[in-house]
Design a protein around this motif. Sequence first.
Motif, PDB file in Angstrom:
ATOM      1  N   PRO A   1       3.070  16.947  -4.094  1.00 31.79           N
ATOM      2  CA  PRO A   1       4.427  16.865  -3.553  1.00 31.79           C
ATOM      3  C   PRO A   1       4.696  15.496  -2.927  1.00 31.79           C
ATOM      4  O   PRO A   1       3.804  14.883  -2.337  1.00 31.79           O
ATOM      5  N   ASP A   2       5.925  15.034  -3.057  1.00 26.60           N
ATOM      6  CA  ASP A   2       6.299  13.729  -2.503  1.00 26.60           C
ATOM      7  C   ASP A   2       6.009  13.639  -1.009  1.00 26.60           C
ATOM      8  O   ASP A   2       5.681  12.562  -0.496  1.00 26.60           O
ATOM      9  N   ALA A   3       6.120  14.776  -0.323  1.00 25.90           N
ATOM     10  CA  ALA A   3       5.893  14.773   1.121  1.00 25.90           C
ATOM     11  C   ALA A   3       4.482  14.314   1.469  1.00 25.90           C
ATOM     12  O   ALA A   3       4.251  13.711   2.519  1.00 25.90           O
ATOM     13  N   HIS A   4       3.525  14.578   0.592  1.00 19.99           N
ATOM     14  CA  HIS A   4       2.149  14.184   0.836  1.00 19.99           C
ATOM     15  C   HIS A   4       1.799  12.841   0.186  1.00 19.99           C
ATOM     16  O   HIS A   4       0.880  12.164   0.633  1.00 19.99           O
ATOM     17  N   ILE A   5       2.528  12.480  -0.847  1.00 17.33           N
ATOM     18  CA  ILE A   5       2.263  11.192  -1.511  1.00 17.33           C
ATOM     19  C   ILE A   5       2.537  10.041  -0.543  1.00 17.33           C
ATOM     20  O   ILE A   5       1.842   9.024  -0.545  1.00 17.33           O
ATOM     21  N   GLY A   6       3.535  10.193   0.323  1.00 14.52           N
ATOM     22  CA  GLY A   6       3.828   9.151   1.301  1.00 14.52           C
ATOM     23  C   GLY A   6       2.648   8.905   2.223  1.00 14.52           C
ATOM     24  O   GLY A   6       2.312   7.759   2.547  1.00 14.52           O
ATOM     25  N   GLU A   7       1.994   9.976   2.665  1.00 12.27           N
ATOM     26  CA  GLU A   7       0.812   9.841   3.505  1.00 12.27           C
ATOM     27  C   GLU A   7      -0.315   9.154   2.738  1.00 12.27           C
ATOM     28  O   GLU A   7      -1.047   8.323   3.283  1.00 12.27           O
ATOM     29  N   LEU A   8      -0.433   9.486   1.464  1.00  4.78           N
ATOM     30  CA  LEU A   8      -1.459   8.875   0.629  1.00  4.78           C
ATOM     31  C   LEU A   8      -1.194   7.377   0.454  1.00  4.78           C
ATOM     32  O   LEU A   8      -2.126   6.560   0.529  1.00  4.78           O
ATOM     33  N   GLU A   9       0.066   7.018   0.240  1.00  2.70           N
ATOM     34  CA  GLU A   9       0.413   5.606   0.090  1.00  2.70           C
ATOM     35  C   GLU A   9       0.033   4.819   1.334  1.00  2.70           C
ATOM     36  O   GLU A   9      -0.492   3.693   1.231  1.00  2.70           O
ATOM     37  N   ALA A  10       0.280   5.382   2.501  1.00  4.53           N
ATOM     38  CA  ALA A  10      -0.059   4.700   3.746  1.00  4.53           C
ATOM     39  C   ALA A  10      -1.562   4.539   3.891  1.00  4.53           C
ATOM     40  O   ALA A  10      -2.046   3.488   4.340  1.00  4.53           O
ATOM     41  N   ALA A  11      -2.323   5.566   3.493  1.00  2.85           N
ATOM     42  CA  ALA A  11      -3.784   5.491   3.593  1.00  2.85           C
ATOM     43  C   ALA A  11      -4.352   4.435   2.659  1.00  2.85           C
ATOM     44  O   ALA A  11      -5.267   3.683   3.028  1.00  2.85           O
ATOM     45  N   VAL A  12      -3.806   4.337   1.446  1.00  2.00           N
ATOM     46  CA  VAL A  12      -4.278   3.330   0.487  1.00  2.00           C
ATOM     47  C   VAL A  12      -3.899   1.933   0.960  1.00  2.00           C
ATOM     48  O   VAL A  12      -4.696   0.991   0.871  1.00  2.00           O
ATOM     49  N   ALA A  13      -2.693   1.788   1.493  1.00  2.00           N
ATOM     50  CA  ALA A  13      -2.228   0.476   1.955  1.00  2.00           C
ATOM     51  C   ALA A  13      -3.090  -0.066   3.083  1.00  2.00           C
ATOM     52  O   ALA A  13      -3.185  -1.289   3.267  1.00  2.00           O
ATOM     53  N   ALA A  14      -3.726   0.818   3.823  1.00  2.00           N
ATOM     54  CA  ALA A  14      -4.556   0.395   4.958  1.00  2.00           C
ATOM     55  C   ALA A  14      -5.944  -0.075   4.531  1.00  2.00           C
ATOM     56  O   ALA A  14      -6.716  -0.561   5.357  1.00  2.00           O
ATOM     57  N   ILE A  15      -6.259   0.044   3.246  1.00  2.00           N
ATOM     58  CA  ILE A  15      -7.584  -0.317   2.739  1.00  2.00           C
ATOM     59  C   ILE A  15      -7.471  -1.568   1.878  1.00  2.00           C
ATOM     60  O   ILE A  15      -6.753  -1.572   0.868  1.00  2.00           O
ATOM     61  N   ASP A  16      -8.141  -2.624   2.253  1.00  2.06           N
ATOM     62  CA  ASP A  16      -8.133  -3.844   1.454  1.00  2.06           C
ATOM     63  C   ASP A  16      -8.779  -3.580   0.095  1.00  2.06           C
ATOM     64  O   ASP A  16      -9.814  -2.916  -0.010  1.00  2.06           O
TER      65      ASP A  16
END
Length: 274
Positions: A162-177
């Motif tokens: 669900p899009d509601a959880h993809i946003g959280e995933l995007e933030a987690a990936v963005a925080a990892i170099d």
Amino acid sequence: MTIKLAVFDLDHTLLLTGSRITPEAAAAVKALVADGLDVALASARLDESMAVVNEAIGVPLTRISYNGALTKLADGTVVHEVGFEVTPELARALAALTVVDDHGQGAIDVYTDDGRWLAFGNPEAIAREEHDTWCVADTHAPVATAEDLAGLRCRKILCEGPDAHIGELEAAVAAIDGLNLTHSGMGLHDIWPVTSGKGNALKALCEHLGLAPDEVIACGDSATDVPMLTFAGTSIGVQPCAPAVTEVATHLVTGAGQDELFQTVRLLAGLPTS
């Protein structure tokens, strides 16, 4: 320079997703090899799935799998391999995709460095991926916990949710170099290291083989193909394709696995055409 290597993306270039390579396309690829052209396959698919296509073609080929995280020569020699570790933060975001809530339930397919496919979450989504890849996950679990995932070494993670959880995933990936999150169509997202990608894999392969970019022709249709299309001296975009492919491809053809694709490769490589 003479073209010595042709690299083909799989889905929507050599075949349609969920469908096997046609006998005609398989024979056309095999004929390229018989006429002296080296051929490599490149895909976001796991290597086991690519091996099914390779077997249908009938001659051993170099395979760039997991969107460039693993490159194996026709004899099985690994010439390029990269991966990443799942952090606790990323593990929590991934696990959230597999939980049943008001938004529905997602699924994650974790492809580990040691060649395992660990599937978690929505059984229908997992069954669809198994159908489309002609492979079966090594493990199935109804949900994932952060503890299941943290610390795993991976080549790629495929996510659907669900899009509601993809946003959280995007933030987690963005925080990892060093990690990418890309949309691969139909609500699917791939997590993969920036040091992989088909362009980097093709560059590493050419360095190993002693080939210059002008000696390579690359064929693809999607945005993830653009780096290898740009690296190669000659490139073919297979329509319908992403706008970015249309912009960078030196040539365009229509239809996955159609004769026009192979005749164009032959023409550009100086091989006999029909």
